[in-house]
Design an enzyme around this catalytic site. Structure first.
Site, PDB file in Angstrom:
ATOM      1  N   ARG A  55      11.453  -5.910   4.950  1.00 20.44           N
ATOM      2  CA  ARG A  55      11.229  -4.470   4.731  1.00 20.44           C
ATOM      3  C   ARG A  55      12.160  -3.629   5.608  1.00 20.44           C
ATOM      4  O   ARG A  55      12.396  -3.939   6.765  1.00 20.44           O
ATOM      5  CB  ARG A  55       9.777  -4.126   5.049  1.00 20.44           C
ATOM      6  CG  ARG A  55       9.487  -2.638   4.915  1.00 20.44           C
ATOM      7  CD  ARG A  55       8.025  -2.349   4.811  1.00 20.44           C
ATOM      8  NE  ARG A  55       7.293  -2.620   6.036  1.00 20.44           N
ATOM      9  CZ  ARG A  55       5.972  -2.497   6.126  1.00 20.44           C
ATOM     10  NH1 ARG A  55       5.275  -2.147   5.069  1.00 20.44           N
ATOM     11  NH2 ARG A  55       5.374  -2.742   7.260  1.00 20.44           N
ATOM     12  N   LYS A  72       0.831  -1.214   0.000  1.00 23.26           N
ATOM     13  CA  LYS A  72       0.000   0.000   0.000  1.00 23.26           C
ATOM     14  C   LYS A  72       0.864   1.264   0.000  1.00 23.26           C
ATOM     15  O   LYS A  72       0.583   2.213  -0.711  1.00 23.26           O
ATOM     16  CB  LYS A  72      -0.923   0.037   1.237  1.00 23.26           C
ATOM     17  CG  LYS A  72      -1.906  -1.121   1.324  1.00 23.26           C
ATOM     18  CD  LYS A  72      -2.935  -0.907   2.419  1.00 23.26           C
ATOM     19  CE  LYS A  72      -2.350  -0.866   3.817  1.00 23.26           C
ATOM     20  NZ  LYS A  72      -1.768  -2.124   4.285  1.00 23.26           N
ATOM     21  N   ARG A 123      -0.418  -8.704  13.658  1.00 25.61           N
ATOM     22  CA  ARG A 123      -0.967  -7.714  12.719  1.00 25.61           C
ATOM     23  C   ARG A 123      -1.836  -8.393  11.661  1.00 25.61           C
ATOM     24  O   ARG A 123      -2.871  -7.875  11.268  1.00 25.61           O
ATOM     25  CB  ARG A 123       0.171  -6.938  12.047  1.00 25.61           C
ATOM     26  CG  ARG A 123       0.826  -5.948  13.006  1.00 25.61           C
ATOM     27  CD  ARG A 123       2.179  -5.505  12.515  1.00 25.61           C
ATOM     28  NE  ARG A 123       2.105  -4.670  11.347  1.00 25.61           N
ATOM     29  CZ  ARG A 123       3.106  -4.521  10.478  1.00 25.61           C
ATOM     30  NH1 ARG A 123       4.253  -5.167  10.656  1.00 25.61           N
ATOM     31  NH2 ARG A 123       2.971  -3.730   9.446  1.00 25.61           N
TER      32      ARG A 123
HETATM   33  P1  AMP Z   1       0.840   0.621   9.169  1.00 26.58           P
HETATM   34  O1  AMP Z   1       2.056   1.448   8.956  1.00 26.58           O
HETATM   35  O2  AMP Z   1      -0.350   1.078   8.367  1.00 26.58           O
HETATM   36  O3  AMP Z   1       1.104  -0.853   9.048  1.00 26.58           O
HETATM   37  O4  AMP Z   1       0.410   0.876  10.708  1.00 26.58           O
HETATM   38  C1  AMP Z   1       1.275   0.552  11.772  1.00 26.58           C
HETATM   39  C2  AMP Z   1       0.479   0.495  13.060  1.00 26.58           C
HETATM   40  O5  AMP Z   1      -0.108   1.765  13.335  1.00 26.58           O
HETATM   41  C3  AMP Z   1      -0.690  -0.496  13.065  1.00 26.58           C
HETATM   42  O6  AMP Z   1      -0.288  -1.811  13.355  1.00 26.58           O
HETATM   43  C4  AMP Z   1      -1.556   0.112  14.152  1.00 26.58           C
HETATM   44  O7  AMP Z   1      -1.047  -0.166  15.442  1.00 26.58           O
HETATM   45  C5  AMP Z   1      -1.403   1.594  13.909  1.00 26.58           C
HETATM   46  N1  AMP Z   1      -2.405   2.107  12.946  1.00 26.58           N
HETATM   47  C6  AMP Z   1      -2.179   2.604  11.698  1.00 26.58           C
HETATM   48  N2  AMP Z   1      -3.326   2.976  11.120  1.00 26.58           N
HETATM   49  C7  AMP Z   1      -4.304   2.722  12.003  1.00 26.58           C
HETATM   50  C8  AMP Z   1      -5.729   2.879  11.990  1.00 26.58           C
HETATM   51  N3  AMP Z   1      -6.356   3.372  10.920  1.00 26.58           N
HETATM   52  N4  AMP Z   1      -6.416   2.508  13.096  1.00 26.58           N
HETATM   53  C9  AMP Z   1      -5.792   2.026  14.193  1.00 26.58           C
HETATM   54  N5  AMP Z   1      -4.466   1.827  14.259  1.00 26.58           N
HETATM   55  C10 AMP Z   1      -3.716   2.179  13.186  1.00 26.58           C
END
Ligand code: AMP
Length: 223
Positions: free
Chosen positions: A124, A13, A168
């Site tokens: 990554r 993404k 996750r």
């Molecule tokens: P990402 O970089 O999108 O994988 O996000 C890393 C972490 O940030 C996730 O595992 C969540 O702990 C938190 N996070 C990111 N976006 C959200 C969201 N929309 N709602 C809740 N937690 C989020």
């Protein structure tokens, strides 16, 4: 235009979001990046979010909604914007529609096998300063451990380790996957195969976006 990038962690993404941002000049808003910055800067919000992030759990809806609210009404989002990592559950999707009702929506789901996801997440690396994304299996920096763009050190995200990756993915299946049904019902959902080359995937995304943008122009002109 609101482009929502859906899909499991590690599906690409962030990478595809950057390419869409460049081509269409819609700013990309990544709640993960925003939260990581808050943690890095040790803000109150960062302190509140840190534990959940390190365990691979979702941060409280109210926190991410506030961040999104602050971003999407900025002048640079007027023409459109890309959401990477938001919404993560149906509650967040509904709140987004309440906050900003009248936006054409396109949801792109980048789909990948669990095996590929785990491999990709483990390999990554991100730039500690500008957040650029690298992958030791496919997209290496020119100089080992150093960002091509800004020269800062590359690091592994704290949540890109096996135990947290597992959590996750579990959270994704339990909470985020429900959005596939949610957006399919709204007829704004498009699934893309994320296994191929970066350029092939982005070409497929562009053709959906071009078609949907053209359609919406025709509809607007007819009004
Ligand atoms: P990402 O970089 O999108 O994988 O996000 C890393 C972490 O940030 C996730 O595992 C969540 O702990 C938190 N996070 C990111 N976006 C959200 C969201 N929309 N709602 C809740 N937690 C989020």
């Amino acid at each position: 235009m609101r482009v929502i990038l859906l899909g499991p962690p590690g599906g690409g993404k962030g990478t595809q979001g950057e390419l869409i941002e460049k081509k269409y000049r819609f700013p990309k808003i990544s709640t993960g990046d925003l939260l990581r910055r808050e943690v890095q800067e040790k803000t109150t919000l960062g302190e509140m979010a840190k534990a959940e992030m390190n365990q691979g759990e979702l941060v409280k809806d109210d926190i991410v909604i506030e961040m999104i609210k602050h971003k999407i009404f900025q002048p640079d989002c007027k023409r459109g914007y890309i959401l990477d990592g938001f919404p993560r559950n149906v509650g967040q999707a509904r709140r987004l529609e309440e906050i900003e009702e009248k936006r054409q929506e396109i949801v792109i789901d980048i789909h990948l096998s669990e095996q590929t996801l785990i491999k990709r997440l483990s390999a990554r690396r991100i730039c500690s300063s500008c957040g650029a994304i690298y992958n030791l299996l496919a997209c290496n920096p020119r100089k080992e451990g150093t960002c091509d763009i800004c020269g800062s050190e590359l690091i592994q995200r704290e949540d890109d380790v096996p135990e947290v990756i597992k959590e996750r993915l579990k959270v994704y299946h339990e909470q985020t996957e429900a959005l596939i049904d949610y957006y399919s019902r709204k007829k704004v959902y498009f699934r893309i195969d994320g296994e191929g080359k970066i350029e092939t995937i982005s070409k497929n995304i562009y053709s959906i976006l071009d078609r949907e943008i053209a359609k919406s122009r025709v509809m607007e002109a007819a009004r």
